[in-house]
Design a protein around this motif. Structure first.
Motif, short mmCIF file in Angstrom:
data_model
loop_
_atom_site.label_atom_id
_atom_site.label_comp_id
_atom_site.label_asym_id
_atom_site.label_seq_id
_atom_site.Cartn_x
_atom_site.Cartn_y
_atom_site.Cartn_z
N TRP A 162 -1.88 13.87 8.90
CA TRP A 162 -2.84 12.93 9.47
C TRP A 162 -2.98 11.66 8.64
CZ3 TRP A 162 -5.02 12.78 14.17
CH2 TRP A 162 -6.05 11.87 14.38
N HIS A 163 -2.90 11.79 7.31
CA HIS A 163 -3.07 10.62 6.44
C HIS A 163 -1.94 9.62 6.57
CE1 HIS A 163 -0.32 13.15 4.15
NE2 HIS A 163 0.01 12.09 3.45
N GLN A 164 -0.84 10.02 7.24
CA GLN A 164 0.30 9.11 7.41
C GLN A 164 0.09 8.12 8.55
OE1 GLN A 164 2.84 8.86 5.45
NE2 GLN A 164 3.35 10.84 4.54
N PHE A 165 -0.99 8.29 9.29
CA PHE A 165 -1.28 7.41 10.42
C PHE A 165 -2.51 6.58 10.08
CE2 PHE A 165 1.18 10.92 11.88
CZ PHE A 165 2.05 10.37 12.82
N ILE A 166 -2.31 5.27 9.95
CA ILE A 166 -3.36 4.38 9.45
C ILE A 166 -3.88 3.51 10.59
CG2 ILE A 166 -3.91 2.53 7.84
CD1 ILE A 166 -1.73 3.60 6.01
N PHE A 167 -5.17 3.64 10.85
CA PHE A 167 -5.82 2.79 11.85
C PHE A 167 -6.24 1.49 11.16
CE2 PHE A 167 -6.21 7.08 13.37
CZ PHE A 167 -6.01 6.97 14.74
N ASP A 168 -5.78 0.37 11.71
CA ASP A 168 -5.99 -0.91 11.05
C ASP A 168 -6.21 -1.99 12.11
OD1 ASP A 168 -5.48 -2.14 8.10
OD2 ASP A 168 -4.87 -3.58 9.64
N ASP A 169 -6.90 -3.06 11.70
CA ASP A 169 -7.21 -4.12 12.66
C ASP A 169 -6.27 -5.31 12.60
OD1 ASP A 169 -8.12 -5.02 10.25
OD2 ASP A 169 -10.16 -5.48 10.92
N ILE A 170 -5.10 -5.17 11.95
CA ILE A 170 -4.12 -6.25 12.01
C ILE A 170 -3.69 -6.50 13.45
CG2 ILE A 170 -2.12 -4.75 11.61
CD1 ILE A 170 -0.83 -7.08 10.08
N GLN A 194 0.86 -1.17 0.00
CA GLN A 194 0.00 0.00 0.00
C GLN A 194 0.90 1.23 0.00
OE1 GLN A 194 -2.14 1.03 3.61
NE2 GLN A 194 -0.98 -0.49 4.76
N LYS A 195 0.30 2.41 0.02
CA LYS A 195 1.10 3.62 0.02
C LYS A 195 1.93 3.70 1.31
CE LYS A 195 -2.46 6.51 2.19
NZ LYS A 195 -3.30 7.72 2.04
N PRO A 196 3.08 4.38 1.29
CA PRO A 196 3.90 4.52 2.49
C PRO A 196 3.14 5.22 3.62
CG PRO A 196 5.13 5.16 0.53
CD PRO A 196 3.70 5.01 0.10
N PHE A 197 3.54 4.92 4.85
CA PHE A 197 2.88 5.51 6.02
C PHE A 197 3.92 5.71 7.12
CE2 PHE A 197 2.55 0.89 6.18
CZ PHE A 197 3.05 0.60 7.45
N PHE A 198 3.55 6.52 8.12
CA PHE A 198 4.41 6.71 9.30
C PHE A 198 4.17 5.61 10.32
CE2 PHE A 198 4.86 11.65 8.99
CZ PHE A 198 5.59 11.50 7.84
N SER A 199 2.89 5.35 10.59
CA SER A 199 2.52 4.39 11.62
C SER A 199 1.22 3.71 11.24
CB SER A 199 2.38 5.10 12.97
OG SER A 199 1.94 4.21 13.98
N LEU A 200 1.12 2.42 11.57
CA LEU A 200 -0.09 1.66 11.30
C LEU A 200 -0.36 0.76 12.49
CD1 LEU A 200 -1.09 -0.12 8.01
CD2 LEU A 200 -1.16 -1.39 10.16
N GLY A 201 -1.58 0.89 13.05
CA GLY A 201 -1.90 0.08 14.21
C GLY A 201 -3.31 0.30 14.68
#
Length: 255
Positions: free
Chosen positions: A217-225, A147-154
């Motif tokens: 803000w778009h660099q922080f992805i809320f995800d259910d992994i 997916q597109k690059p991000f700062f943080s995903l969680g």
């Protein structure tokens, strides 16, 4: 499976203190069981999911390294990783208190030039983060690099307990993080304005600085992994059934 010595763009980093070694052992013991194994032969990305593992201790080198190596040998964990190593924060007595200790340790990782040159992303995984299904290593690679690059995903706080309502709006510290220069530049920027705890600081900063919010803000992805069940009981069986994309649970307790 034994991986060849090659480039590993992803590393799992486990920060811990000495009294957490029993909990760390419990976490690692899950990885040795087929239902929670890092790799799943039935999933894709098995050949691409090359990963390193780093144990990150709050003090300097001592007997904990020997203790953990014995656990790794006993449980047969080494075969899942290209390289396993140790990193030391060498925290002073002044800095080795919560929450400043967790923040010091996180910045010790994110600013480490050797790590930044070698890896694109790291998964920060405290000892109370449990795997709830197998193939989690492939899942991390899939979500990090497809997916597109991000700062943080969680995970946002998915539990029932909230200390301060505005603090709920953040990704829990157990998450995927980028080693990108842009991410580090953002962290250096926010440190001039807020300094509480590393996972909450970005949101405190963006919510009080609109120019930063619309830029980042778009660099922080809320995800259910990964699911943060802060101070909340949960049924692992039910959670896995209702959340087919969840591979980790942090915090809380099983009921």
């Amino acid at each position: 499976m034994v991986f060849p010595q090659t480039v590993t763009p992803l590393v799992v980093i486990i920060p811990f203190i000495k009294k957490q070694i029993p909990r760390l052992r419990d976490m690692l013991s899950r990885w040795s069981k087929i239902d929670y194994a890092p790799l799943d032969d039935g999933m894709s990305f098995i050949d691409e999911a090359k990963t390193d593992l780093i144990f990150f201790y709050n003090k300097g080198p001592n007997e904990v390294e020997e203790q953990i190596n014995k656990i790794l040998d006993e449980l047969g964990i080494r075969k899942h990783f290209v390289k396993i190593s140790f990193l030391y924060a060498d925290l002073s007595e002044k800095d080795d208190v919560y929450p400043i200790a967790t923040t010091r340790m996180f910045y010790r990782v994110i600013k480490d030039e050797e790590l930044r040159q070698k890896y694109k992303y790291f998964f920060y995984m405290e000892p109370d983060t449990l795997t709830v299904r197998k193939g989690w290593m492939q899942a991390l690679h899939n979500i990090a690099f497809n997916q597109k690059p991000f700062f943080s995903l969680g995970s946002i706080n998915r539990g029932n307990f909230v200390n301060i309502e505005p603090h709920r709006m953040h990704i829990n510290g157990n998450a995927l993080y980028s080693f990108s220069d842009e991410h580090l530049s953002f962290l250096n920027e926010l440190k001039k304005n807020v300094f509480f705890v590393f996972d909450l600081d970005p949101y405190m900063y963006m919510l009080s600085h609109y120019d930063a919010l619309i830029k980042y803000w778009h660099q922080f992805i809320f995800d259910d992994i990964i699911m943060n069940m802060y101070k909340t009981g949960y049924s692992e069986k039910q959670l896995v059934l209702e959340n087919p994309k969840t591979f980790f649970v942090h915090g809380g307790w099983q009921v």
